[in-house]
Design an enzyme around this catalytic site. Structure first.
Site, PDB file in Angstrom:
ATOM      1  N   LYS A  32       7.816  -6.239  25.154  1.00 12.98           N
ATOM      2  CA  LYS A  32       9.065  -6.142  25.933  1.00 12.98           C
ATOM      3  C   LYS A  32       9.108  -7.206  27.022  1.00 12.98           C
ATOM      4  CE  LYS A  32       9.600  -2.973  29.544  1.00 12.98           C
ATOM      5  NZ  LYS A  32       9.979  -3.621  30.774  1.00 12.98           N
ATOM      6  N   ASN A  33       8.032  -7.322  27.781  1.00 13.89           N
ATOM      7  CA  ASN A  33       8.089  -8.190  28.961  1.00 13.89           C
ATOM      8  C   ASN A  33       7.968  -9.680  28.628  1.00 13.89           C
ATOM      9  OD1 ASN A  33       8.620  -5.995  30.506  1.00 13.89           O
ATOM     10  ND2 ASN A  33       6.524  -5.749  31.279  1.00 13.89           N
ATOM     11  N   CYS A 127      13.322   0.429  36.468  1.00 18.69           N
ATOM     12  CA  CYS A 127      12.666   1.689  36.827  1.00 18.69           C
ATOM     13  C   CYS A 127      12.413   1.763  38.317  1.00 18.69           C
ATOM     14  CB  CYS A 127      11.332   1.804  36.089  1.00 18.69           C
ATOM     15  SG  CYS A 127      11.504   2.149  34.338  1.00 18.69           S
ATOM     16  N   ARG A 132      11.253  -3.242  45.074  1.00 18.94           N
ATOM     17  CA  ARG A 132      11.098  -4.401  44.175  1.00 18.94           C
ATOM     18  C   ARG A 132      11.976  -5.549  44.664  1.00 18.94           C
ATOM     19  NH1 ARG A 132      11.131  -2.066  38.079  1.00 18.94           N
ATOM     20  NH2 ARG A 132       9.926  -3.943  37.657  1.00 18.94           N
ATOM     21  N   ASP A 315       1.286  -1.174  34.593  1.00 15.40           N
ATOM     22  CA  ASP A 315       2.092  -0.518  33.556  1.00 15.40           C
ATOM     23  C   ASP A 315       1.265   0.437  32.689  1.00 15.40           C
ATOM     24  OD1 ASP A 315       4.266  -1.855  34.491  1.00 15.40           O
ATOM     25  OD2 ASP A 315       4.244  -3.417  32.958  1.00 15.40           O
ATOM     26  N   ARG A 407      13.693   2.453  26.543  1.00 16.44           N
ATOM     27  CA  ARG A 407      13.859   1.108  27.111  1.00 16.44           C
ATOM     28  C   ARG A 407      12.740   0.183  26.653  1.00 16.44           C
ATOM     29  NH1 ARG A 407      14.580   0.950  33.328  1.00 16.44           N
ATOM     30  NH2 ARG A 407      14.448  -1.200  32.687  1.00 16.44           N
TER      31      ARG A 407
HETATM   32  N1  EPU Z   1       7.409  -8.757  44.790  1.00 13.10           N
HETATM   33  C1  EPU Z   1       7.834  -9.215  46.020  1.00 13.10           C
HETATM   34  N2  EPU Z   1       8.794 -10.193  46.055  1.00 13.10           N
HETATM   35  C2  EPU Z   1       9.322 -10.726  44.924  1.00 13.10           C
HETATM   36  C3  EPU Z   1       8.876 -10.270  43.671  1.00 13.10           C
HETATM   37  C4  EPU Z   1       7.909  -9.273  43.641  1.00 13.10           C
HETATM   38  O1  EPU Z   1       7.387  -8.756  47.057  1.00 13.10           O
HETATM   39  O2  EPU Z   1      10.179 -11.615  45.036  1.00 13.10           O
HETATM   40  C5  EPU Z   1       6.371  -7.717  44.751  1.00 13.10           C
HETATM   41  C6  EPU Z   1       6.857  -6.453  44.065  1.00 13.10           C
HETATM   42  O3  EPU Z   1       7.487  -5.584  44.964  1.00 13.10           O
HETATM   43  C7  EPU Z   1       5.567  -5.868  43.512  1.00 13.10           C
HETATM   44  C8  EPU Z   1       4.751  -7.093  43.188  1.00 13.10           C
HETATM   45  O4  EPU Z   1       5.322  -8.176  43.927  1.00 13.10           O
HETATM   46  O5  EPU Z   1       4.915  -5.167  44.527  1.00 13.10           O
HETATM   47  C9  EPU Z   1       4.731  -7.469  41.721  1.00 13.10           C
HETATM   48  O6  EPU Z   1       6.050  -7.598  41.229  1.00 13.10           O
HETATM   49  P1  EPU Z   1       6.373  -8.528  39.980  1.00 13.10           P
HETATM   50  O7  EPU Z   1       7.387  -9.522  40.416  1.00 13.10           O
HETATM   51  O8  EPU Z   1       5.097  -9.023  39.419  1.00 13.10           O
HETATM   52  O9  EPU Z   1       7.011  -7.491  38.979  1.00 13.10           O
HETATM   53  P2  EPU Z   1       8.366  -7.591  38.185  1.00 13.10           P
HETATM   54  O10 EPU Z   1       8.568  -8.966  37.683  1.00 13.10           O
HETATM   55  O11 EPU Z   1       9.475  -6.950  38.934  1.00 13.10           O
HETATM   56  C10 EPU Z   1       7.281  -7.159  35.858  1.00 13.10           C
HETATM   57  C11 EPU Z   1       7.524  -6.195  34.742  1.00 13.10           C
HETATM   58  C12 EPU Z   1       7.058  -4.808  35.138  1.00 13.10           C
HETATM   59  C13 EPU Z   1       5.601  -4.869  35.548  1.00 13.10           C
HETATM   60  C14 EPU Z   1       5.358  -5.946  36.617  1.00 13.10           C
HETATM   61  C15 EPU Z   1       3.908  -6.144  36.969  1.00 13.10           C
HETATM   62  C16 EPU Z   1       9.462  -7.054  33.586  1.00 13.10           C
HETATM   63  C17 EPU Z   1      10.907  -6.946  33.285  1.00 13.10           C
HETATM   64  N3  EPU Z   1       8.939  -6.160  34.417  1.00 13.10           N
HETATM   65  O12 EPU Z   1       8.053  -6.667  36.945  1.00 13.10           O
HETATM   66  O13 EPU Z   1       7.197  -4.027  33.986  1.00 13.10           O
HETATM   67  O14 EPU Z   1       5.216  -3.626  36.079  1.00 13.10           O
HETATM   68  O15 EPU Z   1       5.907  -7.205  36.167  1.00 13.10           O
HETATM   69  O16 EPU Z   1       3.162  -6.491  35.868  1.00 13.10           O
HETATM   70  O17 EPU Z   1       8.777  -7.928  33.069  1.00 13.10           O
HETATM   71  C18 EPU Z   1       7.327  -2.033  32.791  1.00 13.10           C
HETATM   72  O18 EPU Z   1       7.284  -2.727  31.760  1.00 13.10           O
HETATM   73  O19 EPU Z   1       7.232  -0.784  32.774  1.00 13.10           O
HETATM   74  C19 EPU Z   1       7.498  -2.689  34.072  1.00 13.10           C
HETATM   75  C20 EPU Z   1       7.849  -2.042  35.174  1.00 13.10           C
END
Ligand code: EPU
Length: 438
Positions: A32-33, A127, A132, A315, A407
């Protein structure tokens, strides 16, 4: 829940009769990701791309709907292969109501900026697993020369020309790394991302973009270099297997004391999960593109902390949390990425789990049996955890709000049935019905 069409509320549930060991071979779908950024990055290619090994999940359907509403021509060549022709896409504005239903939709900002030099994208949904923010994405786009503002629920971005820059992320962010990589692929000059995320899906996106003519090196390390190119060309590309789906089935095998061959995986991506399962006494055999999981023995307690890749994935927090409830002794599970990952604990307590959450750590007193109960999927991975708990528990577990699970898991019910689980999805018209207003 949905309206059945005649004023009747329809509820979909998963029903499991548990305590049956899983046995056999289960196939893992595309990640998915990785799929979400690759599908949305195809918008930037301005040509035809064929993407293979696409998982059948609702976040993918939504991504394709978004692309279609922006003028991309979408053709499903097979169940898991999609052709995206983005030559006629009109850019700069994406549909708010679709975008806000999914986290990954923020990749549209990078893709629209990269192709048209402007983006107008609703703030993403996804989610509720904690705060975030997207400040690091915005910091990256600004470094590339874009002007960004957040107004009325939209991110508005524009740039006369994106220029390569050095960007140091304040924290490791998967989404930020991906978004900046997408935009920088067509910027003028070289971009260097430092403190980049190293997840396999980041490497997969870089490989896809490179297959279209981008010049990206270092993906998979914490320094990624992107030499911008004027144009990207269409290509055919297959998405990597989903490491979290694989990890979920590995936990399900261990929780039911079963024996599963989990097929179509890259064992290297599963190392942190396999290592913890082995520490818990689960036997793991790694083959070239499969892992065999044997959960015959007693499960031992362990401590786990979630970390960015190659650490133990956030995850997998809820799924391993269930396993720790079944292990003998007290385990500590510490979450270091999100501040609201432990919502599933209250649902597991309905099934008899003994867990105390203290700040970012769950203290899990294992060893007891889980008992079947009506529970809810509170988010995607929390929902997967409820399925594992239901498979392990004696009796009938009913799981509500399964749209969260859909999802990110491709036919989880069918796949688990094929390895001996007594699991089904049912559609129940609620007792409540109402008159429809004209
Ligand atoms: N963060 C910030 N600022 C930013 C971006 C992130 O402070 O601009 C913080 C977030 O709050 C969090 C940490 O950095 O504490 C990590 O966030 P990250 O950006 O790595 O996560 P994401 O891109 O929002 C993706 C996956 C998530 C997965 C995370 C971590 C997708 C669509 N989502 O989220 O997937 O948990 O990376 O590996 O790729 C899932 O698949 O169930 C899921 C939630």
């Amino acid at each position: 829940m949905s309206d059945g069409g005649y004023g009747t509320i329809v509820m979909e549930k998963i029903i499991i009769n548990g305590a049956k060991p899983l046995r056999g071979t289960i196939e893992v779908s595309g990640a998915k990701n990785a799929a979400l950024p690759i599908l949305l990055a195809a918008l930037m290619v301005d040509d035809k791309c064929v993407i293979e090994n696409v998982p059948c999940i609702s976040d993918v359907t939504l991504s394709l709907e978004i692309l279609s509403s922006m003028g991309c021509r979408i053709r499903m060549l097979t169940k898991n292969t999609v052709e995206i022709d983005s030559r006629f896409a009109t850019g700069g504005v994406s549909p708010y109501d679709l975008v806000r239903r999914m986290r990954g939709s923020y990749y549209l900002i990078g893709a629209e900026l990269g192709r048209w030099g402007r983006a107008y994208v609703g703030l993403p949904g996804g989610c509720d697993i904690g705060i975030r923010p997207i400040d690091q994405h915005i910091k990256g786009f600004r470094a590339l020369g874009a002007e960004i503002s957040v107004e009325g629920g939209y991110v508005k971005a524009s740039a006369d020309e994106l220029s390569g820059a050095s960007i140091y992320f304040d924290n490791v962010t998967v989404g930020g790394t991906i978004n900046v990589m997408i935009a920088a692929a067509r910027a003028k000059g070289t971009t260097v991302i430092e403190n980049a995320a190293r997840e396999p899906h980041i490497v997969d996106l870089a490989n896809f973009l490179n297959s279209c003519g981008a010049k990206i090196t270092g993906a998979g390390t914490d320094v990624i270099k992107i030499k911008g190119v004027d144009k990207l060309y269409g290509s055919t590309y297959a998405i990597i297997p989903d490491m979290i789906e694989a990890g979920t089935y590995m936990c399900a095998a261990a929780a039911t004391r079963g024996r599963l061959r989990v097929n179509n995986v890259i064992p290297k991506h599963l190392e942190s999960i396999s290592a913890k399962l082995e520490e818990m006494g689960v036997e793991i055999i790694e083959n070239d593109d499969s892992v065999e999981v044997c959960g015959n023995g007693e499960l031992r307690r362990v401590n786990i902390k979630t970390l960015p890749y190659p650490g133990f994935p956030t995850d997998m927090n809820p799924q391993i949390g269930v396993l720790l409830c079944l292990a003998k002794g007290v385990s500590c599970l510490t979450e270091s990425i999100y501040d609201n990952r432990f919502k599933y604990v209250e649902e597991l307590k309905r099934m008899g789990a003994s867990i105390t959450v203290d700040g970012s750590t769950a203290i899990i007193e294992g060893g007891g049996l889980l008992s079947a109960a009506p529970v809810k999927a509170l988010d995607l991975r929390a929902g997967a955890a409820m399925i594992i708990a239901g498979l392990a528990a004696k009796g009938r577990t009913e799981i509500e709000d399964i749209h969260f699970i859909e999802r990110g898991y491709d036919d989880i019910v069918g796949k688990l049935r094929s390895v001996g689980a007594d699991i089904k999805k049912v559609i129940i018209p609620s007792a409540v019905s109402f008159e429809k207003a004209n």
